[in-house]
Design an enzyme around this catalytic site. Structure first.
Site, PDB file in Angstrom:
ATOM      1  NE  ARG A  16     -48.404  17.504  33.843  1.00 19.65           N
ATOM      2  CZ  ARG A  16     -47.589  17.554  32.791  1.00 19.65           C
ATOM      3  NH1 ARG A  16     -47.492  18.677  32.106  1.00 19.65           N
ATOM      4  NH2 ARG A  16     -46.880  16.512  32.429  1.00 19.65           N
ATOM      5  CG  LEU A  18     -58.843  20.276  34.419  1.00 17.12           C
ATOM      6  CD1 LEU A  18     -60.203  19.733  33.970  1.00 17.12           C
ATOM      7  CD2 LEU A  18     -59.036  21.323  35.518  1.00 17.12           C
ATOM      8  CB  CYS A 521     -48.857  22.649  34.931  1.00 19.31           C
ATOM      9  SG  CYS A 521     -50.594  22.245  34.953  1.00 19.31           S
ATOM     10  CG  HIS A 646     -34.319  38.755  27.438  1.00 19.53           C
ATOM     11  ND1 HIS A 646     -34.936  39.564  26.512  1.00 19.53           N
ATOM     12  CD2 HIS A 646     -35.233  37.828  27.813  1.00 19.53           C
ATOM     13  CE1 HIS A 646     -36.173  39.124  26.324  1.00 19.53           C
ATOM     14  NE2 HIS A 646     -36.374  38.084  27.098  1.00 19.53           N
ATOM     15  CB  CYS A 648     -40.339  38.582  29.693  1.00 23.49           C
ATOM     16  SG  CYS A 648     -39.264  37.253  29.209  1.00 23.49           S
ATOM     17  CG  HIS A 699     -45.533  35.722  23.334  1.00 27.37           C
ATOM     18  ND1 HIS A 699     -44.865  36.920  23.523  1.00 27.37           N
ATOM     19  CD2 HIS A 699     -45.094  34.895  24.300  1.00 27.37           C
ATOM     20  CE1 HIS A 699     -44.079  36.808  24.581  1.00 27.37           C
ATOM     21  NE2 HIS A 699     -44.192  35.595  25.072  1.00 27.37           N
TER      22      HIS A 699
END
Ligand code: GLN
Ligand code: ZN
Length: 759
Positions: A16, A18, A521, A646, A648, A699
């Protein structure tokens, strides 16, 4: 000779690199030059890793997203991001994330563009924006620089771009503009791009039109015809590229477009290959995607060769070979895995290994099987070991699936009766308040988990840290005055991995990262074998939490469909079969929780909607087994036990009857950002059970005011009867910190009180 090529390589780096470099840049720890250097060396490394094939892709590298790259290449930059600074890369990041760094010095934060799923993958792209003023102008600098860079390093290359029609299809009109009407403005820019590419000396251009595997209206089909007829006057050879599914009614169209070659996904559309060969004009190349770019299993090379040999005899030079789609969707290199069991490891193949397989197939076809005897034998040994391994097959699990009965998916009584029983049992106030499960995952929690994994602390010490965390969560909920508690999920790193680690049939990688969006990721666990649950997974934690309070504590589980959709799934049996195995394992947990005295159990199906197939015509069969799996999981309990679920991203308009079929007593969903409009469908459908529409967006770090929450609940009440409404946040709170969570929940509880008193 057969030609091999690749459609795209993962750009995030084997460890990872980047991601970490990008995040440093956004924090302003490094200068742009350093970011550019890392990118260049990653590209170089990735081309090196693709040396075994004939044509490597160029332009698949991206700092954030290939669709956003395309928007910038076509000059389609949202007005709010234009000319903020003359640093194009920073403007690019602003469109992607709202700002170019954590402290944007020019204080030029803008609204980020929307993000959505790339077809049926877990990769999210930045949605192009269109309106009546949209114009296009070419800026091919990024692509041209990468071409030069690759040519200087002596690579044989094939640039990759998104085709004009798919580009329009992916975007969203911000006003009444008909996206398709923009095509005539867009095509000259593509033509100009082609001219620039001709000058680079490249021969082939891969042009992706994956919408050819979706259901297209006549207008969209016509747009493809118009586009490729307009663009055909070029000396470039165009490889029209499709992936992720069958062409079906678009097959003839795809074969007829005036291009020089067609790539199809020969994993998902294998049955169509003979028809495509029949329909494809004889001057065109046919590229077959014969290595699965969406999963991590080793290819059965012998079987594939047997299948390919007659095709090669027929097509000769016209046959090209490639992975089915870009390798963006699989991890980089299996060689990095140090901890996988050797036998299990021998069954996998990541991006680099997939290209080795490709090269080997080409070699065998070009020069005969004799020159690859050892490799084929090795491959066969691995394939056979997987087929026959005791670790894959568990007869007891297979038998249990065969013995599943319809009754297992049915509650004893209908909801109306359960509702009465449960109301009496729980005696809840109107607008009961609760949360979705997780509380902030603090640094201490993460540290304890790390230490435990590194054997720095004992299991007992770890348990104590987690219990303290649970105690703290219970105390906080007590202080806040919530009605239904949760234990807070401190012991869970991830809602799928946590369960996977306790089930048989699951493997975990160290570096099996796959880009989800931008620098983010995921590391999907791998289901390689029949699933079973050796022992209870959550009972102890929930019982501990319940021992600390008189308020009901919800048992908290991840549902089978979500576990499936967020894992790499075995390819040797239907997904539905694996899902039922998971359902039985989680059902056992549900029943154990109930036995231990837990009477509210939440089964999260966050990813249920995500699993919907690309084509609507296949939705129902997915929903049939997905809902069946949920029902098997949930519905073995007594009438008095209350099942919550639940979800999303709660856009349920076209699947509401399946949602109702789940028959959960309470469903909590993400709705706050839609201003409760997403509830309309529950109203129209007369959804009979209880609903907790999220009243604040977790969020965002913003703390919702009491008024705003009261407002939202009132909006919900316009659509649904008050007796059916619960009050809760949109989703789990694990990514927030306590300073945000406490006041937000206090306001939520207060809002609910105000509304109760008003009645
Ligand atoms: N129970 C989970 C949590 O609160 C649900 C997460 C989700 O929906 N993604 O974290
Ligand atoms: Zn959620």
């Amino acid at each position: 000779m057969i030609t091999t090529h690749n459609l795209g390589f993962p750009r995030i780096g084997k460890k990872r690199e980047l991601k970490f470099t990008l995040e440093k840049y956004w924090k302003k720890d490094i200068k742009q030059n350093e970011l550019l250097d890392t990118a260049a060396s990653l590209r170089q490394e990735h081309w090196q890793k693709q040396k075994q094939i004939d044509l490597v892709p160029i332009g698949d590298f991206s700092f954030y997203d290939q669709v956003l790259d395309t928007s910038f290449m076509l000059g389609n930059i949202p007005k709010r991001a234009q000319n903020i600074t003359n640093n194009t890369l920073d403007n690019y990041f602003r469109v992607a994330r709202g700002r170019s760094s954590h402290n944007d010095p020019e204080c030029t934060c803008i609204q980020a563009s929307e993000m959505t799923k790339w077809f049926d993958t877990n990769y999210h792209y930045i949605v192009p924006e269109f309106d009546k003023n949209t114009c296009f102008s070419l800026d091919a600098s990024r692509l041209l620089e990468q071409i030069t860079e690759a040519q200087q390093q002596d690579n044989k290359i094939k640039p990759v771009i998104i085709g004009p029609v798919t580009y329009l299809w992916l975007g969203k009109a911000k006003d009444e503009t008909n996206k398709l009407k923009l095509l005539y403005k867009l095509l000259p820019v593509y033509a100009e791009l082609f001219t620039r590419l001709e000058q680079t000396g490249i021969e082939w251009l891969q042009i992706d039109e994956p919408i050819l595997t979706t259901e297209l209206s006549n207008e969209w089909q016509q747009a493809l015809i118009d586009a490729y007829h307009t663009l055909q006057n070029t000396s470039l050879k165009l490889l029209l590229t499709t992936y992720f599914g069958e062409l079906q009614e678009n097959l003839q169209l795809a074969c007829d477009l005036p291009v020089d070659g067609l790539h199809i996904d020969a994993i998902n559309a294998k049955d169509e290959v003979p028809t495509v060969i029949d329909c494809l004009p004889s001057h065109k190349i046919l590229s077959l995607g014969i290595i699965n770019g969406r999963n991590i299993w080793k290819t059965d090379l012998t079987e594939t060769l047997n299948w390919l040999t007659p095709l090669y005899e027929q097509l000769q030079e016209r046959l090209w070979l490639a992975p089915s789609c870009s390798l963006l969707h699989v991890p980089v290199d299996l060689e990095n895995e140090q901890k996988l069991d050797n036998e299990i490891k021998s069954w996998f193949s990541f991006a680099v290994q997939k290209l080795d397989e490709l090269a080997l197939l080409a070699l065998a076809l070009n020069k005969g099987n004799d020159c690859v005897v050892t490799q084929l034998a090795e491959n066969k040994a691995a394939i056979d070991s997987r087929k026959n391994s005791k670790r894959v097959h568990n007869q007891a699990t297979k038998n249990r699936v065969l013995e599943i009965t319809d009754e297992m998916g049915n509650r004893h009584s209908q909801y109306s009766k359960r509702e009465d029983i449960q109301r009496k049992k729980f005696n809840l106030p109107l607008y009961p308040t609760t949360t979705i499960g997780s509380f902030p995952q603090t640094l201490e929690i993460r540290q304890a988990r790390k230490d435990f994994r590194a054997h720095l602390i004992s299991e007992e010490q770890y348990r104590i840290v987690m219990q303290n965390e649970i105690k703290n969560c219970i105390n906080e909920q007590e202080t806040l005055g919530l009605d239904i508690f949760v234990h807070g999920e401190p012991e869970r790193n991830d809602m799928v991995e946590y369960f996977g680690e306790q089930l048989t049939g699951y493997a975990f990688t160290q570096f099996g990262w796959v880009q989800s969006y931008g620098s983010r990721c995921v590391k999907p666990p791998i289901i390689y074998g029949d699933i079973s649950r050796p022992k209870p997974m959550t009972v102890e934690w929930i019982n501990y939490a319940q021992s600390l309070t008189d308020k009901p504590v919800k048992g908290m589980l991840t549902g089978p469909v979500t576990i499936l959709n967020w894992s790499f799934v075995r390819d040797d049996q239907p997904r539905s079969e694996t899902c039922l195995q998971l359902a039985l394992a989680i059902r056992d947990e549900v029943l154990d929780l109930e036995k231990s005295g837990v009477y509210m159990i939440q089964i999260d199906e966050a990813a249920l909607r995500e699993g919907l197939p690309l084509r609507k015509s296949q939705w129902q069969s997915y929903l049939d087994w997905a809902i069946k799996s949920f029902r098997i999981t949930a519905n073995g309990v007594k009438d008095e036990t209350q099942i919550h679920t639940h979800m999303c991203y709660s856009e349920f308009n076209d699947i509401i009857s399946s949602i109702a079929d789940m028959d959960a007593d309470v469903i909590t969903i993400e709705t706050s950002r839609s201003d409760m409009e997403l509830l309309d469908v529950f109203d129209e459908f007369q959804y009979p059970n209880d609903i907790g529409p999220g009243v604040y967006d977790i969020h965002s770090p913003n703390i919702p005011s009491v008024d705003s929450i009261v407002d939202l609940i009132k909006k919900a009440r316009q659509r649904l009867p008050a007796e059916r409404l619960w009050v809760n946040p949109d989703c789990g709170l694990k990514t927030r910190n306590w300073d945000e969570v406490k006041p937000a929940l206090a306001n939520m509880v207060e809002a609910s009180k105000i509304l109760r008193e008003a009645i």
